[in-house]
Write a protein that holds these residues in place. Sequence first.
Motif, PDB file in Angstrom:
ATOM      1  N   UNK A  85       0.857  -1.191   0.000  1.00  9.23           N
ATOM      2  CA  UNK A  85       0.000   0.000   0.000  1.00  9.23           C
ATOM      3  C   UNK A  85       0.886   1.231   0.000  1.00  9.23           C
ATOM      4  N   UNK A  86       0.304   2.362  -0.304  1.00  8.19           N
ATOM      5  CA  UNK A  86       0.960   3.652  -0.066  1.00  8.19           C
ATOM      6  C   UNK A  86       0.292   4.234   1.167  1.00  8.19           C
ATOM      7  N   UNK A  94      -4.212  13.183   0.602  1.00  6.68           N
ATOM      8  CA  UNK A  94      -4.285  13.228  -0.859  1.00  6.68           C
ATOM      9  C   UNK A  94      -2.972  13.654  -1.501  1.00  6.68           C
ATOM     10  N   UNK A  95      -1.890  13.696  -0.702  1.00  3.92           N
ATOM     11  CA  UNK A  95      -0.563  13.894  -1.290  1.00  3.92           C
ATOM     12  C   UNK A  95       0.481  13.194  -0.414  1.00  3.92           C
ATOM     13  N   UNK A 121      -1.569   5.769  -6.146  1.00  3.75           N
ATOM     14  CA  UNK A 121      -2.236   4.817  -7.031  1.00  3.75           C
ATOM     15  C   UNK A 121      -3.599   4.406  -6.506  1.00  3.75           C
ATOM     16  N   UNK A 122      -4.366   3.855  -7.419  1.00  2.00           N
ATOM     17  CA  UNK A 122      -5.655   3.291  -7.050  1.00  2.00           C
ATOM     18  C   UNK A 122      -5.403   2.065  -6.177  1.00  2.00           C
ATOM     19  N   UNK A 123      -6.067   1.964  -5.032  1.00  4.72           N
ATOM     20  CA  UNK A 123      -5.903   0.792  -4.165  1.00  4.72           C
ATOM     21  C   UNK A 123      -7.161  -0.075  -4.226  1.00  4.72           C
ATOM     22  N   UNK A 124      -6.916  -1.375  -4.169  1.00  6.34           N
ATOM     23  CA  UNK A 124      -8.056  -2.298  -4.197  1.00  6.34           C
ATOM     24  C   UNK A 124      -8.131  -3.024  -2.863  1.00  6.34           C
TER      25      UNK A 124
END
Length: 175
Positions: free
Chosen positions: A105-106, A114-115, A147-150
């Motif tokens: 993850x990030x 958001x940054x 990135x988009x995380x799932x």
Amino acid sequence: MGKILTEQQIEQYHDDGFVGPIRVMSEDEALTVKAKIEEAEKAFPEEFNPENRNNLHLTFLVLDELAHNSVVVDAVEDLIGPDISLWSSVMFIKDPSTDHFVSWHQDATYMGMNNSDFLTPWIALTPSTIEMGCMAMIPGSHKQNIRQHEDTFAENNILTRVKLSKMLKSRRLLT
Ligand SMILES: O=C(O)CCC(=O)C(=O)O
């Protein structure tokens, strides 16, 4: 040279996105902190289960003291300057002989940022080895966009965001 970090360590942080290891306390001190946490965990198991392990520095003195550890705070200052505030804390308790893991993850995503204009001190209270479940990082990945995380809701994933979403879903507060 900063208060704690060398120029080379500061450069490494900017190049790779992380720097370590940094000696924060002696092994004896770390074991004392760990023992106090285990004592608190025994007394308040609900607070320490994976869904609730956020911001416990607000309720447990031992964690508040850890959050204010002067070596950690000074090392953070070396990297981002003296205007520092603590956004949140989370505990990743990796008990022996479990299949628990933390998925890639990030940090920004699961902390609601958001940054990437923040950093995360990661404090190990036991030896940080592969066998013990040390954290892994991808050097340079901090230079990529968020990135988009799932969310996969994998049973043994102790990443807080995943568990939190799972809890909210089970309470029908999240679809
Ligand atoms: O301990 C780990 O494996 C992950 C920790 C982590 O993601 C964090 O401290 O932000």
